[in-house]
Design a protein around this motif. Structure first.
Motif, PDB file in Angstrom:
ATOM      1  N   PHE A 155     -43.509 -37.759 -37.123  1.00 17.95           N
ATOM      2  CA  PHE A 155     -43.969 -37.528 -35.832  1.00 17.95           C
ATOM      3  C   PHE A 155     -42.807 -36.925 -34.982  1.00 17.95           C
ATOM      4  O   PHE A 155     -41.690 -37.310 -35.165  1.00 17.95           O
ATOM      5  CB  PHE A 155     -44.371 -38.524 -34.822  1.00 17.95           C
ATOM      6  N   TYR A 156     -43.239 -35.942 -34.167  1.00 19.78           N
ATOM      7  CA  TYR A 156     -42.147 -35.498 -33.078  1.00 19.78           C
ATOM      8  C   TYR A 156     -42.641 -36.340 -32.064  1.00 19.78           C
ATOM      9  O   TYR A 156     -43.738 -36.491 -31.454  1.00 19.78           O
ATOM     10  CB  TYR A 156     -42.589 -34.184 -32.587  1.00 19.78           C
ATOM     11  N   ARG A 157     -41.623 -37.050 -31.234  1.00 17.96           N
ATOM     12  CA  ARG A 157     -41.918 -37.796 -30.098  1.00 17.96           C
ATOM     13  C   ARG A 157     -41.584 -37.102 -28.620  1.00 17.96           C
ATOM     14  O   ARG A 157     -40.347 -36.904 -28.643  1.00 17.96           O
ATOM     15  CB  ARG A 157     -41.011 -38.940 -30.376  1.00 17.96           C
ATOM     16  N   GLU A 158     -42.501 -36.850 -27.982  1.00 21.54           N
ATOM     17  CA  GLU A 158     -42.425 -36.342 -26.739  1.00 21.54           C
ATOM     18  C   GLU A 158     -42.748 -37.101 -25.627  1.00 21.54           C
ATOM     19  O   GLU A 158     -43.937 -37.159 -25.420  1.00 21.54           O
ATOM     20  CB  GLU A 158     -43.093 -34.915 -26.918  1.00 21.54           C
TER      21      GLU A 158
ATOM     22  N   LEU B 126     -47.473 -38.485 -29.349  1.00 24.02           N
ATOM     23  CA  LEU B 126     -46.651 -38.055 -30.662  1.00 24.02           C
ATOM     24  C   LEU B 126     -47.539 -36.767 -31.226  1.00 24.02           C
ATOM     25  O   LEU B 126     -48.583 -36.730 -31.249  1.00 24.02           O
ATOM     26  CB  LEU B 126     -47.022 -39.348 -31.299  1.00 24.02           C
ATOM     27  N   LYS B 127     -46.891 -36.014 -31.950  1.00 22.90           N
ATOM     28  CA  LYS B 127     -47.281 -35.026 -32.810  1.00 22.90           C
ATOM     29  C   LYS B 127     -46.708 -34.784 -34.052  1.00 22.90           C
ATOM     30  O   LYS B 127     -45.679 -35.273 -34.407  1.00 22.90           O
ATOM     31  CB  LYS B 127     -47.077 -33.575 -31.906  1.00 22.90           C
ATOM     32  N   LEU B 128     -47.575 -34.559 -35.117  1.00 24.24           N
ATOM     33  CA  LEU B 128     -47.449 -34.509 -36.544  1.00 24.24           C
ATOM     34  C   LEU B 128     -46.374 -33.540 -36.692  1.00 24.24           C
ATOM     35  O   LEU B 128     -46.297 -32.349 -36.230  1.00 24.24           O
ATOM     36  CB  LEU B 128     -48.665 -34.543 -37.221  1.00 24.24           C
ATOM     37  N   THR B 129     -45.484 -33.999 -37.588  1.00 28.69           N
ATOM     38  CA  THR B 129     -44.398 -32.840 -38.052  1.00 28.69           C
ATOM     39  C   THR B 129     -45.098 -32.373 -39.358  1.00 28.69           C
ATOM     40  O   THR B 129     -46.341 -32.836 -39.815  1.00 28.69           O
ATOM     41  CB  THR B 129     -43.192 -33.876 -38.805  1.00 28.69           C
ATOM     42  N   PRO B 130     -44.685 -31.492 -39.869  1.00 29.07           N
ATOM     43  CA  PRO B 130     -45.081 -30.829 -41.399  1.00 29.07           C
ATOM     44  C   PRO B 130     -45.163 -31.971 -42.187  1.00 29.07           C
ATOM     45  O   PRO B 130     -46.353 -32.000 -42.978  1.00 29.07           O
ATOM     46  CB  PRO B 130     -44.133 -29.693 -41.675  1.00 29.07           C
ATOM     47  N   SER B 131     -44.491 -32.840 -42.577  1.00 33.03           N
ATOM     48  CA  SER B 131     -44.583 -33.977 -43.360  1.00 33.03           C
ATOM     49  C   SER B 131     -45.422 -34.849 -43.045  1.00 33.03           C
ATOM     50  O   SER B 131     -46.300 -35.571 -43.992  1.00 33.03           O
ATOM     51  CB  SER B 131     -43.199 -34.731 -43.392  1.00 33.03           C
ATOM     52  N   GLY B 132     -45.660 -35.113 -41.618  1.00 33.18           N
ATOM     53  CA  GLY B 132     -46.949 -35.865 -41.229  1.00 33.18           C
ATOM     54  C   GLY B 132     -48.232 -35.366 -41.470  1.00 33.18           C
ATOM     55  O   GLY B 132     -49.211 -35.878 -42.137  1.00 33.18           O
ATOM     56  N   GLU B 133     -48.305 -34.111 -41.487  1.00 33.85           N
ATOM     57  CA  GLU B 133     -49.646 -33.315 -41.872  1.00 33.85           C
ATOM     58  C   GLU B 133     -49.991 -33.491 -43.194  1.00 33.85           C
ATOM     59  O   GLU B 133     -51.205 -33.876 -43.571  1.00 33.85           O
ATOM     60  CB  GLU B 133     -49.450 -31.722 -41.595  1.00 33.85           C
ATOM     61  N   ILE B 134     -48.907 -33.281 -43.999  1.00 36.98           N
ATOM     62  CA  ILE B 134     -49.344 -33.539 -45.457  1.00 36.98           C
ATOM     63  C   ILE B 134     -49.365 -34.922 -45.820  1.00 36.98           C
ATOM     64  O   ILE B 134     -50.536 -35.191 -46.636  1.00 36.98           O
ATOM     65  CB  ILE B 134     -47.697 -33.241 -46.279  1.00 36.98           C
ATOM     66  N   PHE B 135     -48.601 -35.891 -45.109  1.00 40.83           N
ATOM     67  CA  PHE B 135     -49.330 -37.456 -45.538  1.00 40.83           C
ATOM     68  C   PHE B 135     -50.620 -37.830 -44.896  1.00 40.83           C
ATOM     69  O   PHE B 135     -51.271 -38.542 -45.481  1.00 40.83           O
ATOM     70  CB  PHE B 135     -48.102 -38.529 -44.921  1.00 40.83           C
TER      71      PHE B 135
END
Length: 284
Positions: free
Chosen positions: A41-44, A48-57
């Protein structure tokens, strides 16, 4: 936990859904990120927003959880259908054909928590292939990688136009008329475009993703559309609305799709059986 956090958008909302404290989820997600060796996640602030790794996972999460559900169902082969059932359907099927069927299904299988999601055919089939849906009802002669399908009924189609336009006899009568249809990729839109091409006619089409709006535009005298007869039946008493049937626009098949690798899904299979019996009786 990861999937719930993605769906809710914040740790606080996820904790309410999972009935635990936010700090527990925060710790577990951090442990998961450490194990995977990548932030998910990107923490704002609290968002929370998904990172590219989060999208894959996340894609793997859908597959993993679908397999877990299948494993649980397989352990109890004699148990009646239960648990969640996520069915996708195009709007014409969801609004006209499914309500009575859903009532019957709930009567037979009260332990199944059924959810109906509407959408375009492409998105629905993509969601089934990614295990976000257990099955989908989609119109058109379509094949999709990794999905099985069976035809469940034929959708009868009608061309609708305002009475003020006069009688529509053929494709030429649509020249210079406004046409309202669903977005590109819709099998009904494709059927109308193919019918026009028989006379070498190509006309601009205004995209609207709602039947009530389409019919409202037509009844107001703004143009024409091709819609399922079952949808038209709900509006046929509108005084300005006329319908026309043509052989080349007569019927379009509707199929039931499910993932080839999900072999044992009692709730889905029971739904398909009831669906098949429903339309088999209508066609007899």
């Amino acid at each position: 936990m990861f999937q719930t956090v993605v769906e809710c958008g914040t740790m606080a909302k996820a904790s309410m859904q999972l009935h635990c404290v936010p700090s527990n989820i925060t710790t577990r997600i951090k442990q998961l990120e450490e194990e995977l060796g990548s932030p998910l996640f990107y923490r704002e602030g609290k968002t929370l927003k998904l990172t590219p790794s989060g999208e894959i996972f996340l894609e793997y999460c859908h597959k993993i959880l679908a397999l877990c559900d299948e494993a649980k169902r397989s352990i109890h082969p004699d148990a009646p259908p239960s648990g969640p059932l996520r069915i996708g359907a195009i709007e014409s099927s969801a609004s006209t054909h499914l309500p009575r069927l859903l009532a019957q299904y709930h009567q037979h299988y009260p332990d199944v928590s059924i959810q109906i999601i509407t959408g375009t055919w492409k998105q629905l089939l993509l969601d089934v292939s990614q295990h976000k849906l257990d099955a989908a009802m989609v119109a058109g002669a379509i094949d999709f990688p990794c999905l099985n399908k069976v035809e469940i009924y034929q959708e009868n189609m009608v061309l609708i136009a305002p009475a003020s336009m006069g009688i529509i006899r053929n494709q030429e009568d649509l020249i210079n008329k406004e046409i309202f249809m669903w977005t590109e990729g819709c099998p009904y839109r494709a059927a109308l475009e193919t019918w026009l091409k028989l006379k070498h006619i190509s006309l601009p089409i205004t995209s609207i993703t709602n039947y009530a709006t389409i019919i409202g535009c037509v009844s107001a005298g703004l143009g024409v559309s091709l819609i399922p007869k079952s949808i038209y039946a709900q509006y046929k008493n509108l005084p300005q609305l006329c319908s026309y049937e043509f052989d080349r626009l007569a019927t379009i098949p509707v199929h039931f799709f499910w993932h080839q690798k999900i072999l044992n899904h009692k709730a889905r299979d029971a739904f398909l059986k009831l669906l098949t019996l429903e339309f088999l009786e209508k066609n007899q």
